[in-house]
Design a protein around this motif. Structure first.
Motif, PDB file in Angstrom:
ATOM      1  N   MET A  67       0.888  -1.347   0.169  1.00  0.00           N
ATOM      2  CA  MET A  67      -0.057  -0.152  -0.120  1.00  0.00           C
ATOM      3  C   MET A  67       0.981   1.232   0.005  1.00  0.00           C
ATOM      4  SD  MET A  67      -2.971   1.221   2.704  1.00  0.00           S
ATOM      5  CE  MET A  67      -3.681  -0.296   2.694  1.00  0.00           C
ATOM      6  N   ASP A  68       0.685   2.344  -0.903  1.00  0.00           N
ATOM      7  CA  ASP A  68       1.538   3.327  -1.099  1.00  0.00           C
ATOM      8  C   ASP A  68       1.083   4.293   0.145  1.00  0.00           C
ATOM      9  OD1 ASP A  68      -0.825   4.702  -2.126  1.00  0.00           O
ATOM     10  OD2 ASP A  68      -0.008   4.809  -4.165  1.00  0.00           O
ATOM     11  N   LYS A  69       1.576   5.216   0.139  1.00  0.00           N
ATOM     12  CA  LYS A  69       1.541   6.570   0.975  1.00  0.00           C
ATOM     13  C   LYS A  69       0.001   7.180   1.106  1.00  0.00           C
ATOM     14  CE  LYS A  69       3.800  10.441   3.297  1.00  0.00           C
ATOM     15  NZ  LYS A  69       5.057  11.118   3.160  1.00  0.00           N
ATOM     16  N   LYS A  70      -0.172   7.252  -0.321  1.00  0.00           N
ATOM     17  CA  LYS A  70      -1.614   8.131  -0.697  1.00  0.00           C
ATOM     18  C   LYS A  70      -2.772   6.880  -0.328  1.00  0.00           C
ATOM     19  CE  LYS A  70      -4.301  10.217  -4.171  1.00  0.00           C
ATOM     20  NZ  LYS A  70      -4.330  10.833  -5.571  1.00  0.00           N
ATOM     21  N   GLU A  71      -2.614   5.835  -0.492  1.00  0.00           N
ATOM     22  CA  GLU A  71      -3.745   4.717  -0.202  1.00  0.00           C
ATOM     23  C   GLU A  71      -3.724   4.819   1.503  1.00  0.00           C
ATOM     24  OE1 GLU A  71      -2.194   1.722  -2.279  1.00  0.00           O
ATOM     25  OE2 GLU A  71      -3.587   1.735  -3.888  1.00  0.00           O
ATOM     26  N   LYS A  72      -2.496   4.526   2.152  1.00  0.00           N
ATOM     27  CA  LYS A  72      -2.643   4.474   3.702  1.00  0.00           C
ATOM     28  C   LYS A  72      -3.231   5.544   4.070  1.00  0.00           C
ATOM     29  CE  LYS A  72      -1.190   2.818   7.425  1.00  0.00           C
ATOM     30  NZ  LYS A  72      -2.092   1.864   8.050  1.00  0.00           N
ATOM     31  N   HIS A  73      -3.051   6.835   3.787  1.00  0.00           N
ATOM     32  CA  HIS A  73      -3.603   8.032   4.200  1.00  0.00           C
ATOM     33  C   HIS A  73      -5.348   7.983   4.149  1.00  0.00           C
ATOM     34  CE1 HIS A  73      -4.160  12.142   5.136  1.00  0.00           C
ATOM     35  NE2 HIS A  73      -5.035  12.478   4.128  1.00  0.00           N
ATOM     36  N   LYS A  74      -5.655   7.627   2.716  1.00  0.00           N
ATOM     37  CA  LYS A  74      -7.010   7.541   2.534  1.00  0.00           C
ATOM     38  C   LYS A  74      -7.719   6.399   3.447  1.00  0.00           C
ATOM     39  CE  LYS A  74     -10.549   6.919  -0.832  1.00  0.00           C
ATOM     40  NZ  LYS A  74     -11.725   7.508  -0.240  1.00  0.00           N
ATOM     41  N   GLU A  75      -6.864   5.394   3.829  1.00  0.00           N
ATOM     42  CA  GLU A  75      -7.581   4.395   4.669  1.00  0.00           C
ATOM     43  C   GLU A  75      -7.473   5.136   6.120  1.00  0.00           C
ATOM     44  OE1 GLU A  75      -5.631   0.579   6.673  1.00  0.00           O
ATOM     45  OE2 GLU A  75      -5.861   0.323   4.638  1.00  0.00           O
ATOM     46  N   ILE A  76      -6.534   5.875   6.639  1.00  0.00           N
ATOM     47  CA  ILE A  76      -6.702   6.379   7.925  1.00  0.00           C
ATOM     48  C   ILE A  76      -7.790   7.555   7.914  1.00  0.00           C
ATOM     49  CG2 ILE A  76      -5.406   8.096   9.405  1.00  0.00           C
ATOM     50  CD1 ILE A  76      -2.983   6.600   8.292  1.00  0.00           C
ATOM     51  N   ILE A  77      -8.040   8.346   6.892  1.00  0.00           N
ATOM     52  CA  ILE A  77      -9.320   9.399   6.929  1.00  0.00           C
ATOM     53  C   ILE A  77     -10.502   8.445   6.838  1.00  0.00           C
ATOM     54  CG2 ILE A  77     -10.378  10.911   5.468  1.00  0.00           C
ATOM     55  CD1 ILE A  77      -7.763  11.924   7.070  1.00  0.00           C
ATOM     56  N   ASN A  78     -10.448   7.243   6.119  1.00  0.00           N
ATOM     57  CA  ASN A  78     -11.770   6.688   6.086  1.00  0.00           C
ATOM     58  C   ASN A  78     -12.115   5.934   7.514  1.00  0.00           C
ATOM     59  OD1 ASN A  78     -12.165   7.209   3.306  1.00  0.00           O
ATOM     60  ND2 ASN A  78     -11.652   4.908   2.806  1.00  0.00           N
ATOM     61  N   GLU A  79     -11.141   5.678   8.049  1.00  0.00           N
ATOM     62  CA  GLU A  79     -11.191   5.060   9.482  1.00  0.00           C
ATOM     63  C   GLU A  79     -11.810   6.110  10.463  1.00  0.00           C
ATOM     64  OE1 GLU A  79      -7.699   3.896  12.331  1.00  0.00           O
ATOM     65  OE2 GLU A  79      -8.211   2.282  11.062  1.00  0.00           O
ATOM     66  N   MET A  80     -11.165   7.345  10.299  1.00  0.00           N
ATOM     67  CA  MET A  80     -11.796   8.453  11.212  1.00  0.00           C
ATOM     68  C   MET A  80     -13.197   8.801  10.960  1.00  0.00           C
ATOM     69  SD  MET A  80      -8.650  11.306  11.171  1.00  0.00           S
ATOM     70  CE  MET A  80      -7.270  11.178  11.630  1.00  0.00           C
ATOM     71  N   ILE A  81     -13.567   8.770   9.617  1.00  0.00           N
ATOM     72  CA  ILE A  81     -14.956   9.138   9.403  1.00  0.00           C
ATOM     73  C   ILE A  81     -15.725   8.130  10.059  1.00  0.00           C
ATOM     74  CG2 ILE A  81     -16.592   9.470   7.383  1.00  0.00           C
ATOM     75  CD1 ILE A  81     -14.285  10.628   5.786  1.00  0.00           C
ATOM     76  N   ARG A  82     -15.633   6.848   9.622  1.00  0.00           N
ATOM     77  CA  ARG A  82     -16.322   5.483  10.032  1.00  0.00           C
ATOM     78  C   ARG A  82     -16.531   5.703  11.558  1.00  0.00           C
ATOM     79  NH1 ARG A  82     -14.704   2.059   7.136  1.00  0.00           N
ATOM     80  NH2 ARG A  82     -12.834   1.775   7.891  1.00  0.00           N
ATOM     81  N   VAL A  83     -15.251   5.992  12.477  1.00  0.00           N
ATOM     82  CA  VAL A  83     -15.570   5.634  13.926  1.00  0.00           C
ATOM     83  C   VAL A  83     -16.118   6.973  14.374  1.00  0.00           C
ATOM     84  CG1 VAL A  83     -13.241   6.862  14.451  1.00  0.00           C
ATOM     85  CG2 VAL A  83     -14.166   4.987  15.908  1.00  0.00           C
ATOM     86  N   ASN A  84     -15.950   8.053  13.660  1.00  0.00           N
ATOM     87  CA  ASN A  84     -16.757   9.207  14.223  1.00  0.00           C
ATOM     88  C   ASN A  84     -18.291   9.153  14.099  1.00  0.00           C
ATOM     89  OD1 ASN A  84     -14.332  10.197  14.971  1.00  0.00           O
ATOM     90  ND2 ASN A  84     -14.165  11.806  13.554  1.00  0.00           N
ATOM     91  N   GLN A  85     -18.448   8.419  12.579  1.00  0.00           N
ATOM     92  CA  GLN A  85     -20.005   8.550  12.604  1.00  0.00           C
ATOM     93  C   GLN A  85     -20.905   7.547  13.396  1.00  0.00           C
ATOM     94  OE1 GLN A  85     -21.871   5.742  11.361  1.00  0.00           O
ATOM     95  NE2 GLN A  85     -23.897   6.873  10.792  1.00  0.00           N
ATOM     96  N   ALA A  86     -20.018   6.681  13.663  1.00  0.00           N
ATOM     97  CA  ALA A  86     -20.606   5.486  14.565  1.00  0.00           C
ATOM     98  C   ALA A  86     -20.587   6.149  15.999  1.00  0.00           C
ATOM     99  CB  ALA A  86     -19.459   4.301  14.529  1.00  0.00           C
ATOM    100  N   GLY A  87     -19.695   6.822  16.452  1.00  0.00           N
ATOM    101  CA  GLY A  87     -19.634   7.362  17.930  1.00  0.00           C
ATOM    102  C   GLY A  87     -20.907   8.524  17.962  1.00  0.00           C
ATOM    103  N   GLU A  88     -21.160   9.100  16.916  1.00  0.00           N
ATOM    104  CA  GLU A  88     -22.156  10.002  16.873  1.00  0.00           C
ATOM    105  C   GLU A  88     -23.773   9.459  16.923  1.00  0.00           C
ATOM    106  OE1 GLU A  88     -21.598  12.946  17.981  1.00  0.00           O
ATOM    107  OE2 GLU A  88     -19.682  13.371  17.442  1.00  0.00           O
ATOM    108  N   PHE A  89     -23.456   8.211  16.159  1.00  0.00           N
ATOM    109  CA  PHE A  89     -24.809   7.366  16.274  1.00  0.00           C
ATOM    110  C   PHE A  89     -25.064   6.928  17.573  1.00  0.00           C
ATOM    111  CE2 PHE A  89     -26.604   3.009  15.597  1.00  0.00           C
ATOM    112  CZ  PHE A  89     -27.740   3.350  14.733  1.00  0.00           C
TER     113      PHE A  89
END
Length: 174
Positions: free
Chosen positions: A1-23
């Motif tokens: 996984m290159d740096k750009k893909e890794k970054h996107k994965e981290i951002i997606n993880e943040m969005i997923r966990v924050n949405q789950a938390g607000e839910f």
């Protein structure tokens, strides 16, 4: 996984966990309001959390982030946590809010630090900062409304903080 893909994965993880938390927060407040339906303070905090959830829902669609598979469990667990804390008493409902918000404050603070390193994620950084300030506000409201006077406060708070930490870890990945 290159740096750009890794970054996107981290951002997606943040969005997923924050949405789950607000839910989960929405479900906690729904449980509390099922027991304390006229509580204006709880209603006010729930209204803010609803806005948080809506914003993260939009980000999920925009970024094509899948939600956590744990949502059905968080729905039942959040409602149960909210209702059971309110059944103990209003102070315990406030203790529940305080415990959750202590963990979320730290969680958002950690995300803020990571996001400040990357200029591309300003939209997410702006949301995290804004919502963190509102979560801190909820924490202070809970303290002002006798959270620490709840029966069994230390044990209740310890348990809820650990449940919240576990939910964050799980929602990041599943």
């Amino acid at each position: 996984m290159d740096k750009k893909e890794k970054h996107k994965e981290i951002i997606n993880e943040m969005i997923r966990v924050n949405q789950a938390g607000e839910f989960g927060a929405q479900k906690i407040y729904e449980g509390q309001l099922a027991v304390l339906p006229k509580d204006k303070i709880i209603k006010g905090m729930a209204k803010q959390e609803k806005i948080h959830l809506e914003e993260f829902n939009k980000l999920m669609v925009k970024n094509r982030v899948r939600p956590t598979a744990m949502s059905p469990i968080w729905a039942v667990g959040g409602f149960f946590l909210g209702a059971s804390s309110a059944l103990i008493g209003r102070d315990a409902a406030m203790a529940c809010t305080l415990a959750v918000e202590e963990v979320i404050d730290k969680h958002y603070e950690d995300q803020e630090k990571k996001l400040k390193k990357n200029v591309k994620d300003m939209e997410l950084l702006k949301l995290v900062k804004k919502f963190r300030n509102e979560e801190i506000e909820h924490k202070n409201i809970a303290i002002e409304n006798n959270a620490k006077n709840a029966r069994g406060y230390k044990l209740l708070s310890f348990g809820i903080r650990n449940i919240t930490r576990a939910a964050i870890k799980i929602s990041k990945k599943i």
